[in-house]
Design a protein around this motif. Structure first.
Motif, short mmCIF file in Angstrom:
data_model
loop_
_atom_site.label_atom_id
_atom_site.label_comp_id
_atom_site.label_asym_id
_atom_site.label_seq_id
_atom_site.Cartn_x
_atom_site.Cartn_y
_atom_site.Cartn_z
N ARG A 168 -15.56 -26.08 16.07
CA ARG A 168 -15.05 -26.94 17.14
C ARG A 168 -14.14 -26.17 18.09
N GLN A 169 -13.42 -25.21 17.54
CA GLN A 169 -12.46 -24.46 18.36
C GLN A 169 -13.13 -23.50 19.34
N THR A 170 -14.43 -23.29 19.20
CA THR A 170 -15.16 -22.51 20.22
C THR A 170 -15.77 -23.53 21.17
N LYS A 171 -15.24 -23.58 22.38
CA LYS A 171 -15.67 -24.60 23.34
C LYS A 171 -17.17 -24.49 23.60
N HIS A 172 -17.84 -25.63 23.63
CA HIS A 172 -19.29 -25.63 23.86
C HIS A 172 -19.60 -25.24 25.31
N VAL A 173 -18.86 -25.83 26.25
CA VAL A 173 -19.09 -25.53 27.67
C VAL A 173 -17.74 -25.34 28.32
N GLN A 174 -17.58 -24.24 29.01
CA GLN A 174 -16.33 -24.00 29.73
C GLN A 174 -16.63 -23.28 31.03
N SER A 175 -15.70 -23.39 31.95
CA SER A 175 -15.85 -22.67 33.21
C SER A 175 -15.79 -21.17 32.95
N ARG A 176 -16.42 -20.40 33.81
CA ARG A 176 -16.50 -18.96 33.58
C ARG A 176 -15.13 -18.31 33.66
N PRO A 177 -14.70 -17.67 32.56
CA PRO A 177 -13.44 -16.91 32.62
C PRO A 177 -13.61 -15.69 33.51
N LYS A 178 -12.53 -15.21 34.06
CA LYS A 178 -12.58 -14.05 34.94
C LYS A 178 -13.20 -12.86 34.23
N THR A 218 -34.15 -21.87 23.83
CA THR A 218 -33.58 -22.54 25.00
C THR A 218 -33.95 -24.02 25.03
N ALA A 219 -35.16 -24.35 24.60
CA ALA A 219 -35.63 -25.73 24.64
C ALA A 219 -35.19 -26.57 23.45
N ALA A 220 -34.57 -25.95 22.45
CA ALA A 220 -34.23 -26.64 21.20
C ALA A 220 -33.24 -27.78 21.41
N ASP A 221 -33.31 -28.79 20.53
CA ASP A 221 -32.38 -29.92 20.59
C ASP A 221 -30.96 -29.45 20.27
N ALA A 222 -30.84 -28.45 19.41
CA ALA A 222 -29.56 -27.79 19.14
C ALA A 222 -29.85 -26.32 18.90
N PHE A 223 -28.93 -25.48 19.33
CA PHE A 223 -29.12 -24.04 19.19
C PHE A 223 -27.91 -23.44 18.49
N ALA A 224 -28.15 -22.68 17.43
CA ALA A 224 -27.07 -22.02 16.69
C ALA A 224 -27.27 -20.52 16.72
N ARG A 246 -26.24 -31.89 27.89
CA ARG A 246 -26.90 -32.58 26.76
C ARG A 246 -27.59 -31.60 25.80
N MET A 247 -27.23 -30.32 25.88
CA MET A 247 -27.89 -29.32 25.05
C MET A 247 -26.85 -28.60 24.20
N PRO A 248 -26.50 -29.15 23.04
CA PRO A 248 -25.43 -28.56 22.22
C PRO A 248 -25.76 -27.16 21.71
N THR A 249 -24.75 -26.31 21.76
CA THR A 249 -24.88 -24.93 21.28
C THR A 249 -23.76 -24.64 20.29
N ILE A 250 -24.12 -24.08 19.14
CA ILE A 250 -23.15 -23.76 18.10
C ILE A 250 -22.85 -22.27 18.17
N ARG A 251 -21.61 -21.96 18.58
CA ARG A 251 -21.19 -20.56 18.74
C ARG A 251 -20.02 -20.33 17.79
N PRO A 252 -20.25 -19.80 16.60
CA PRO A 252 -19.17 -19.68 15.61
C PRO A 252 -18.16 -18.60 15.96
N LYS A 290 -37.17 -33.62 16.39
CA LYS A 290 -36.14 -32.71 16.89
C LYS A 290 -36.08 -31.46 16.02
N TYR A 291 -35.53 -30.40 16.58
CA TYR A 291 -35.39 -29.17 15.79
C TYR A 291 -34.15 -28.39 16.21
N LEU A 292 -33.66 -27.64 15.26
CA LEU A 292 -32.54 -26.73 15.47
C LEU A 292 -33.10 -25.32 15.56
N ALA A 293 -32.75 -24.58 16.59
CA ALA A 293 -33.15 -23.17 16.69
C ALA A 293 -31.98 -22.31 16.21
#
Length: 425
Positions: free
Chosen positions: A397-407, A333-339, A362-368, A194-197
């Motif tokens: 954690r307070q930056t949601k990983h996946v959320q519905s599109r805000p307006k 895009t293909a990474a096991d985790a993306f930061a 199943r594709m975690p993204t770290i968005r600080p 596995k790898y982190l991009a």
């Protein structure tokens, strides 16, 4: 006609907007052209990066696309007849009503309109359902990389996964049949690595435009100011007439790009240990290899496309920064985790959206949250590691990983909406 400016990611957004605009105006679209940039210095055109025939055929039910203007229009001096529309003529996030009122009459009278620049010039809301859906179809389905890019990217992914017997979750969507071909060719059936991009948005254009300071003193200040005068003259003039926020204020507000050193602290606090394989994406890091010293020290398994691919494999991409950026896009895009270190960058936005669209959660993204991190980093001389670790994890954690599109937000970054994804639960 559209001539898109910027790098590959800005161009991708412009292409999708151009497709939607052609549908709105009931017009034929000429395959978009890409403007040469003094920053990116790449002469690549649409067909050098994306599969033209697939683009035309896939969108055929929606709009008519031709490779070039009809003969009777080629000889026209478009500027002389008033058919050229630049970014100066169109406000950012313009609504469909603007195009129907101001652009359609030009098209009907002159028979052709040429948008030059055409950055972020079409609003995400309000926009008819079918146009938003078309935007989504273009980004996630119509734009496929050419075989040359797919084949080399498949090699890159194979080496990142250490010759795994199975392709990654998104490999098929990114590199097409080359994912299967690479898998069949492998003789080593070892367990996948596995790898982190990590997308380090710390190139000189980002650093200079931010107006922040990064510890380089007077020499750094002179170098960045010289760059601004050439590439951001409007910003240089603004500094003469307006009192802009100080570098310290910008940093406290989270408006400065994270440095490689700050990225190291963030990753370590999140629990990525020394064994983690880290793929670093991005062009030339400001400050050169010395700026990556802390990152390499903590993460010895740090790799880039330049040391995973041989010079012969990279030779076809030499001097084509957009095509090299396409390899980074695929690896991230293909990474096991993306930061990411800057959630506002186009690459990070497009990558995270692609991972949501095809990743099935199943594709975690770290968005600080850079503002929260800035507050923590400012205190890092007097803070205990465990407390620092807890605060960083909370900030991420307070930056949601996946959320519905805000307006009014990007459908490319937030594809979870009924216009783009059938299932959003």
């Amino acid at each position: 006609m559209v001539t898109a400016n910027g790098g590959i990611n800005q161009q991708r957004v412009a292409v999708c907007n151009a497709v939607v605009l052609a549908r709105l105006l009931n017009a034929t679209l000429a395959v978009p052209k890409f403007m040469y940039s003094s920053v990116w210095k790449d002469v690549s055109q649409f067909g050098d990066i994306y599969q033209e025939e697939h683009f035309i055929k896939y969108l055929a039910p929606d709009i008519r696309i031709v490779k070039e203007l009809p003969e009777e229009l080629k000889s026209l001096d478009l500027e002389a007849i008033g058919s050229v529309v630049t970014d100066v003529d169109v406000r950012k996030e313009s609504k469909p009503s603007f195009y129907l009122k101001d652009i359609l009459p030009i098209l009907l009278q002159k028979r052709v309109v040429h948008f030059v620049g055409f950055g972020n010039r079409l609003a995400f809301d309000p926009i008819p359902f079918q146009l938003q859906r078309l935007r989504c179809r273009c980004n996630f389905h119509a734009l496929k990389f050419v075989p040359k890019i797919q084949e080399t990217a498949a090699l890159l992914l194979e080496r990142l996964h250490k010759h795994s017997a199975q392709p990654g979750l998104l490999d098929h969507y990114l590199v097409g049949p080359h994912a299967v071909a690479a898998m069949i060719a492998r003789s080593d059936r070892a367990k996948a690595s596995k790898y982190l991009a990590l997308h380090l948005r710390f190139e000189i254009d980002m650093v200079a435009h931010s107006l922040c300071e990064f510890g380089g003193g007077e020499q750094e200040g002179q170098e960045l100011e010289a760059y601004r005068q050439i590439h951001f003259p409007a910003l240089t003039e603004l500094k003469k007439t307006e009192k802009l926020p100080s570098p310290a204020m910008l940093r406290s507000e989270g408006l400065c790009p994270l440095t490689p050193e700050e990225a190291v602290l963030m990753l370590a606090a999140l629990g990525f240990n020394r064994k983690t394989q880290v793929y670093v994406a991005g062009a030339q890091i400001y400050g050169g290899t010395s700026r990556l010293a802390a990152l390499r020290s903590l993460y010895p398994n740090l790799v880039t496309k330049e040391n995973l691919l041989s010079s012969a494999e990279l030779e076809p991409f030499k001097n084509f920064s957009s095509q090299l950026a396409a390899l980074d896009f695929i690896a991230c895009t293909a990474a096991d985790a993306f930061a990411m270190t800057d959630s506002g960058s186009q690459l990070s936005s497009l990558v995270s959206g692609y991972r949501i669209y095809y990743g099935g959660g199943r594709m975690p993204t770290i968005r600080p949250n850079k503002r929260r991190l800035a507050d923590i980093f400012i205190k890092n001389n007097t803070i205990e590691w465990k407390v620092f670790e807890q605060r960083v994890r909370k900030a991420v954690r307070q930056t949601k990983h996946v959320q519905s599109r805000p307006k009014a937000r990007s459908v490319y970054r937030y594809p979870r909406c009924k216009e783009c994804m059938c299932r959003t639960d």
